[in-house]
Design a protein around this motif. Structure first.
Motif, PDB file in Angstrom:
ATOM      1  N   ALA A  11       0.687  -1.299   0.272  1.00 17.91           N
ATOM      2  CA  ALA A  11       0.119  -0.073   0.033  1.00 17.91           C
ATOM      3  C   ALA A  11       0.748   1.150   0.055  1.00 17.91           C
ATOM      4  O   ALA A  11       0.629   2.153  -0.775  1.00 17.91           O
ATOM      5  N   ARG A  12       1.947   1.129   0.701  1.00 14.36           N
ATOM      6  CA  ARG A  12       2.815   2.475   0.995  1.00 14.36           C
ATOM      7  C   ARG A  12       3.512   2.600  -0.589  1.00 14.36           C
ATOM      8  O   ARG A  12       3.596   3.805  -0.936  1.00 14.36           O
ATOM      9  N   SER A  14       2.378   1.640  -3.455  1.00 14.77           N
ATOM     10  CA  SER A  14       1.461   1.998  -4.585  1.00 14.77           C
ATOM     11  C   SER A  14       1.142   3.375  -4.377  1.00 14.77           C
ATOM     12  O   SER A  14       0.630   3.748  -5.397  1.00 14.77           O
ATOM     13  N   ARG A  15       1.199   3.816  -3.387  1.00 13.42           N
ATOM     14  CA  ARG A  15       0.592   5.251  -3.258  1.00 13.42           C
ATOM     15  C   ARG A  15       1.636   6.199  -4.222  1.00 13.42           C
ATOM     16  O   ARG A  15       1.421   7.154  -4.444  1.00 13.42           O
ATOM     17  N   ALA A  16       2.864   5.772  -4.143  1.00 13.42           N
ATOM     18  CA  ALA A  16       4.088   6.643  -4.634  1.00 13.42           C
ATOM     19  C   ALA A  16       4.309   6.213  -6.091  1.00 13.42           C
ATOM     20  O   ALA A  16       4.301   7.014  -7.032  1.00 13.42           O
ATOM     21  N   GLY A  18       2.065   3.368  -7.988  1.00 13.50           N
ATOM     22  CA  GLY A  18       1.085   2.670  -8.630  1.00 13.50           C
ATOM     23  C   GLY A  18       0.973   1.233  -8.268  1.00 13.50           C
ATOM     24  O   GLY A  18       2.247   0.768  -8.139  1.00 13.50           O
ATOM     25  N   ARG A  19       0.014   0.778  -8.175  1.00 11.46           N
ATOM     26  CA  ARG A  19      -0.231  -0.856  -7.619  1.00 11.46           C
ATOM     27  C   ARG A  19       0.583  -1.787  -8.318  1.00 11.46           C
ATOM     28  O   ARG A  19       1.571  -2.603  -7.897  1.00 11.46           O
ATOM     29  N   ALA A  22       4.391  -1.149  -8.216  1.00 10.97           N
ATOM     30  CA  ALA A  22       4.835  -1.705  -6.741  1.00 10.97           C
ATOM     31  C   ALA A  22       4.637  -3.140  -6.425  1.00 10.97           C
ATOM     32  O   ALA A  22       5.576  -3.541  -5.915  1.00 10.97           O
ATOM     33  N   ALA A  55       9.690   5.182  -2.185  1.00  8.94           N
ATOM     34  CA  ALA A  55       8.308   6.036  -1.978  1.00  8.94           C
ATOM     35  C   ALA A  55       8.846   7.593  -1.644  1.00  8.94           C
ATOM     36  O   ALA A  55       7.877   8.354  -2.188  1.00  8.94           O
TER      37      ALA A  55
END
Length: 315
Positions: A11-12, A14-16, A18-19, A22, A55
């Motif tokens: 999740a961390r 992915s926020r930076a 994209g999933r 990531a 990130a």
């Protein structure tokens, strides 16, 4: 540093980035920690540290400490330019061409703005033993030291007394690579670098990004990679004769290379010049070579994404 469960790490990251990216990068991070390339260690000790640094925008390759390039595993570290897939693609194509030519004498190769040494090291690794003697030049002392490390990691000999003289090439039964610290833009570059022309093959992935485009680059590039490896019109390029209509277009290094080839006989009369170019620059670079050198047979190669990426020139 906070510890995250696996789902939290994903999740961390992915926020930076994209999933999907990531998911891939997390897998590569774990692989690097569990089974790193021989002789190369990641620059982080845990996946959590890797995710935090990634990130924040740090390039993945600097975190892993390595970058594949064809069959090679290259050590990478800031601020040396990270080898790109576009460069890998044309360097592999060049290997195929050189193998088909099968020259009767060993090739002397000069790679300008060599960075990690990726281009000459790939050629040296893939061509038959004793058939290739390459020299790589860079303005960065960090890059030159990294070249030596990458030669060692990939089993390429580095002569202790510099590149073997031309008349001695046939005496070597192994391929060699010699990194040299020198400024391509210096008026006495050829003498200061102690080059031994003419070369059968000159390659270069020079800095080619115009200032306007450089200012718009992602922070993951601008904040980590050497501006000297990116900016195509550096301040110290003013001594290079660039026509007014071609200034500030990232073309200064191509004018300088053409000048060196023409005025200093760097390239053998039957030699080949291979230059990587930026998006939209191929036509300008082809024109520079036709105007400023005797290389009139010019070919353009596209990269896997359909962009004209390489200018190859012959006499």
């Amino acid at each position: 540093m906070a510890s995250f469960p696996a789902s939290g790490l994903l999740a961390r990251l992915s926020r930076a980035i994209g999933r999907e990216s990531a998911q891939h990068e997390l897998r590569w991070m774990r692989q690097a920690l569990q089974n790193p390339p021989k002789g190369i260690r990641p620059t982080a000790k845990t996946v959590e540290e890797m995710v935090e640094r990634r990130a924040r925008g740090e390039p993945l390759q600097y975190i892993l400490g390595s970058q594949p390039f064809g069959p090679l595993h290259l050590a990478v570290r800031p601020p040396v330019l990270i080898p790109r897939p576009e460069t890998e693609d044309w360097a592999i194509n060049l290997v195929h061409i050189l193998k088909e030519r099968a020259p009767s004498q060993p090739l002397s190769i000069l790679d300008l703005c060599t960075g990690t040494g990726c281009i000459p090291l790939l050629l040296s690794h893939e061509l038959p033993s004793g058939s290739t003697h390459a020299t790589g030049v860079d303005i960065s002392d960090v890059a030159v030291e990294l070249c030596r490390e990458n030669a060692r990691l990939n089993g390429i000999a580095v002569p202790t007394e510099g590149p073997p003289p031309g008349e001695d090439l046939s005496r070597w039964n192994e391929n060699t690579f010699t990194p040299i610290l020198a400024d391509l833009m210096h008026p006495d570059f050829v003498q200061l670098a102690r080059l031994k022309p003419p070369y059968d093959l000159i390659t270069s992935n020079p800095p080619y990004i115009p200032m306007a485009a450089y200012q718009k680059l992602d922070a993951s590039v601008k904040d980590f990679e050497d501006i000297r490896a990116l900016l195509g019109d550096p301040d110290h390029s003013v001594a290079v004769a660039v026509p007014e209509g071609e200034r500030n277009k990232g073309l200064s290094f191509y004018h300088r290379i053409a000048e060196l080839v023409n005025d200093h006989n760097l390239l053998h009369p039957d030699g080949m010049l291979v230059l990587e170019v930026g998006d939209g620059q191929a036509g300008d670079v082809a024109s520079i070579l036709r105007r400023r050198t005797r290389l009139q047979k010019v070919h353009l190669w596209k990269d896997p994404w359909g962009k004209e990426r390489v200018v190859l020139a012959l006499s």
